[in-house]
Design an enzyme around this catalytic site. Structure first.
Site, PDB file in Angstrom:
ATOM      1  N   HIS A  46       1.253  -1.746   0.244  1.00 28.99           N
ATOM      2  CA  HIS A  46       0.080   0.305   0.248  1.00 28.99           C
ATOM      3  C   HIS A  46       0.675   1.064   0.015  1.00 28.99           C
ATOM      4  O   HIS A  46       0.538   2.464   1.110  1.00 28.99           O
ATOM      5  CB  HIS A  46      -0.884  -0.161   1.396  1.00 28.99           C
ATOM      6  CG  HIS A  46      -2.154  -1.173   0.960  1.00 28.99           C
ATOM      7  ND1 HIS A  46      -3.297  -0.642   0.005  1.00 28.99           N
ATOM      8  CD2 HIS A  46      -2.261  -2.533   1.125  1.00 28.99           C
ATOM      9  CE1 HIS A  46      -4.275  -1.594   0.060  1.00 28.99           C
ATOM     10  NE2 HIS A  46      -3.451  -2.910   1.128  1.00 28.99           N
ATOM     11  N   THR A  47       2.127   0.514  -0.798  1.00 34.37           N
ATOM     12  CA  THR A  47       2.751   2.467  -0.879  1.00 34.37           C
ATOM     13  C   THR A  47       2.574   2.566  -1.618  1.00 34.37           C
ATOM     14  O   THR A  47       3.283   4.021  -2.412  1.00 34.37           O
ATOM     15  CB  THR A  47       4.872   1.934  -0.313  1.00 34.37           C
ATOM     16  OG1 THR A  47       5.286   1.282  -0.740  1.00 34.37           O
ATOM     17  CG2 THR A  47       4.622   1.775   1.141  1.00 34.37           C
ATOM     18  N   GLY A 136      -7.405 -14.293  -7.171  1.00 38.96           N
ATOM     19  CA  GLY A 136      -8.360 -13.264  -5.766  1.00 38.96           C
ATOM     20  C   GLY A 136      -7.394 -13.640  -4.136  1.00 38.96           C
ATOM     21  O   GLY A 136      -7.565 -13.859  -3.392  1.00 38.96           O
ATOM     22  N   ALA A 137      -5.816 -14.234  -5.020  1.00 44.35           N
ATOM     23  CA  ALA A 137      -5.223 -14.849  -3.946  1.00 44.35           C
ATOM     24  C   ALA A 137      -4.212 -13.370  -3.471  1.00 44.35           C
ATOM     25  O   ALA A 137      -3.127 -14.009  -2.844  1.00 44.35           O
ATOM     26  CB  ALA A 137      -4.501 -15.731  -4.577  1.00 44.35           C
ATOM     27  N   GLY A 138      -4.379 -12.835  -4.503  1.00 47.14           N
ATOM     28  CA  GLY A 138      -3.080 -10.882  -3.391  1.00 47.14           C
ATOM     29  C   GLY A 138      -2.213 -11.707  -4.514  1.00 47.14           C
ATOM     30  O   GLY A 138      -1.704 -11.161  -4.163  1.00 47.14           O
ATOM     31  N   LEU A 139      -2.235 -11.518  -5.844  1.00 50.13           N
ATOM     32  CA  LEU A 139      -1.024 -12.335  -6.140  1.00 50.13           C
ATOM     33  C   LEU A 139      -0.853 -11.860  -7.939  1.00 50.13           C
ATOM     34  O   LEU A 139      -0.204 -12.226  -9.023  1.00 50.13           O
ATOM     35  CB  LEU A 139      -0.866 -14.271  -6.831  1.00 50.13           C
ATOM     36  CG  LEU A 139      -0.557 -14.516  -5.029  1.00 50.13           C
ATOM     37  CD1 LEU A 139      -0.562 -16.472  -5.388  1.00 50.13           C
ATOM     38  CD2 LEU A 139       0.518 -14.357  -4.508  1.00 50.13           C
ATOM     39  N   GLU A 174      -6.413  -0.984 -15.762  1.00 52.13           N
ATOM     40  CA  GLU A 174      -7.397  -1.408 -14.525  1.00 52.13           C
ATOM     41  C   GLU A 174      -8.440  -0.012 -13.405  1.00 52.13           C
ATOM     42  O   GLU A 174      -9.181   0.276 -12.852  1.00 52.13           O
ATOM     43  CB  GLU A 174      -6.468  -1.766 -13.827  1.00 52.13           C
ATOM     44  CG  GLU A 174      -6.936  -2.588 -12.141  1.00 52.13           C
ATOM     45  CD  GLU A 174      -6.480  -3.763 -12.591  1.00 52.13           C
ATOM     46  OE1 GLU A 174      -6.323  -4.280 -11.043  1.00 52.13           O
ATOM     47  OE2 GLU A 174      -5.275  -3.705 -12.679  1.00 52.13           O
ATOM     48  N   ASP A 186       2.281  -3.640  -9.344  1.00 53.22           N
ATOM     49  CA  ASP A 186       1.225  -5.559  -9.997  1.00 53.22           C
ATOM     50  C   ASP A 186       1.640  -5.549 -11.719  1.00 53.22           C
ATOM     51  O   ASP A 186       2.445  -6.114 -12.133  1.00 53.22           O
ATOM     52  CB  ASP A 186       0.333  -5.431  -9.572  1.00 53.22           C
ATOM     53  CG  ASP A 186      -0.461  -5.588  -8.256  1.00 53.22           C
ATOM     54  OD1 ASP A 186       0.621  -5.922  -7.880  1.00 53.22           O
ATOM     55  OD2 ASP A 186      -1.567  -5.676  -7.920  1.00 53.22           O
ATOM     56  N   TYR A 238     -10.598  -1.035  -0.122  1.00 57.81           N
ATOM     57  CA  TYR A 238      -9.492  -0.626  -1.222  1.00 57.81           C
ATOM     58  C   TYR A 238      -9.461   0.609  -1.410  1.00 57.81           C
ATOM     59  O   TYR A 238      -8.377   1.022  -1.116  1.00 57.81           O
ATOM     60  CB  TYR A 238      -8.620  -1.384  -1.985  1.00 57.81           C
ATOM     61  CG  TYR A 238      -7.444  -0.669  -2.660  1.00 57.81           C
ATOM     62  CD1 TYR A 238      -6.617  -2.055  -2.055  1.00 57.81           C
ATOM     63  CD2 TYR A 238      -6.760   0.101  -3.978  1.00 57.81           C
ATOM     64  CE1 TYR A 238      -5.436  -1.847  -3.397  1.00 57.81           C
ATOM     65  CE2 TYR A 238      -6.179  -0.007  -4.374  1.00 57.81           C
ATOM     66  CZ  TYR A 238      -5.554  -0.568  -3.855  1.00 57.81           C
ATOM     67  OH  TYR A 238      -3.840  -0.505  -4.474  1.00 57.81           O
TER      68      TYR A 238
END
Length: 414
Positions: A46-47, A136-139, A174, A186, A238
């Site tokens: 979150h930076t 949905g795994a944060g990957l 996005e 990402d 978020y």
């Protein structure tokens, strides 16, 4: 036990299979097959939307796209994965509009839209996708989908995009088309990471440094613990955290929280308290029930930037094991200050550390997803077994645990 299967080992076979499925779906030959990876973030959470520092690495898990151009201004997309419905989604390029609810197809549609909005000569295309990146795994399965689509269209139409610009356009897709206010990390990780390295990225000027990260050579293993708890970054939580960070920056008179130096953090927190922002309940602020206040999110971002710098310093000094406590401290900050953890993530981190791991933290946006665990190679299987046992005892779905091997970024396979 750890899942030691390697998605990279069968990349060539997967490319052939993806091309064959393209032929079955569309009845023609694909021009090529491209790949883009998922990622884990070693440190720096979150930076990125605060102009800060991040340090992701690419996974061997990839999204593949077989593609061919069309001349009629139509984009057709098809997925062989559970995220798709088995049907071809057909979209006209001149009819693409932001925030249209196109489900998973909105991501590749957003890429075509962003490229055309940038004035690039993109025409239609047929695309078939196959992915091993857990959804949905944060990957960053969405970034892998975006980047592989952008790379395929870049090659099909000879756009000549640099990887950095490709990542920025994918982020715009996005943000502006799908409606998720993500940062740049990402997409940059998917586009720019290199094998055997973690990527140190300054999200303000987008300068990069590939940092050698040879865990196997040091007798270490980085595990990913996929809690199988699905999260939805577009659900408002978020966006709320991002808005709180922007509020904190405005209150402190800075462009972004990256400008608040670690040494000046106590003074900054005192200033916020004096303005009545201790709980973030000032005019125009709408934190969720039990959500963090402005001071808490500021504290997380500033300390997290410092942790990234400290990890870099230790890796440069050859002290890889010493980054473990920094990972764990980062999790505590995400759990207590930023409040984006969950019971399953906390259990994974606490159990791993109690079982002898050097450090652990949640990775990704939070509210579910995955944790990363740094462990000695000799004890990694034991750590994984203890986490699995703890999940069973708590009545949680069994986690999926696998090694995070620093892998290559987006590329053409065929």
């Amino acid at each position: 036990m750890t899942d030691t299967s390697s998605p990279a080992a069968d990349q060539e076979q997967r490319a052939r299979h993806t091309a064959a499925r393209f032929r079955e779906v569309y009845g023609t030959e694909p021009t090529g097959v491209w790949a883009a990876p998922g990622r884990v973030n070693l440190i720096g959470e979150h930076t990125d939307y605060n102009d800060g520092f991040v340090m992701p690495l690419a996974l061997p898990h990839t999204t593949l796209a077989a593609a061919a151009p069309r001349t009629d201004g139509v984009l057709r997309v098809h997925s062989g994965d559970s995220g798709g419905d088995g049907q071809i989604a057909e979209l006209r390029l001149d009819a693409l509009r932001p925030a249209s609810d196109g489900g998973w197809a909105g991501y590749p549609a957003g890429i075509a839209w962003a490229l055309r909005e940038a004035g690039l000569p993109v025409g239609g295309a047929d695309l078939h996708y196959d992915s091993t990146v857990p959804v949905g795994a944060g990957l960053s399965s969405s970034a892998a989908l975006e980047v592989v689509t952008a790379l395929a269209l870049d090659d099909l139409y000879g756009l000549g995009l640099t990887r950095q610009r490709l990542a920025r356009l994918a982020q715009r897709a996005e943000n502006a088309f799908v409606g998720v206010p993500c940062g740049i990390m990402d997409q940059t990780a998917a586009a720019c990471c290199t094998e055997g390295h973690a990527l140190f990225l300054d999200t303000r000027d987008l300068s990069q440094r590939q940092v050698p990260f040879d865990l196997a050579g040091e007798g270490l293993r980085l595990l990913v613990v996929d809690t199988r708890v699905k999260h939805e970054l577009g659900d408002g939580a978020y966006a709320q955290r991002r808005a709180m960070c922007e509020r904190g920056a405005r209150a402190l008179g800075v462009r972004a929280l990256r400008e608040v130096r670690y040494a000046h953090l106590p003074e900054a927190l005192d200033r916020l308290a004096a303005q009545g922002d201790a709980r973030g309940d000032g005019p125009g602020d709408t934190p969720g029930a039990g959500g963090p206040g402005v001071r808490a999110v500021v504290r997380h971002v500033v300390t997290e930037n410092r942790r990234v710098e400290d990890v870099i310093a230790r890796l440069d000094a050859g002290e890889t094991r010493a980054i473990g406590p920094l990972l764990t401290a980062g999790h505590a900050s995400l759990r207590d200050d930023f409040q984006v953890s969950c019971a399953e993530l906390d259990l994974a981190v606490e159990t791993a550390c109690a079982a002898g791991a050097l450090g652990a933290r949640m990775t990704g946006g939070g509210f579910g997803g995955s944790a990363v665990v740094l462990a000695e190679e000799a004890g990694a299987d034991t750590v994984a077994a203890r986490v699995t046992e703890a999940f069973a005892a708590a009545g949680h779905t069994a986690p999926r645990i696998f090694p995070a091997v620093p892998s290559a970024g987006a590329r053409r396979l065929v």
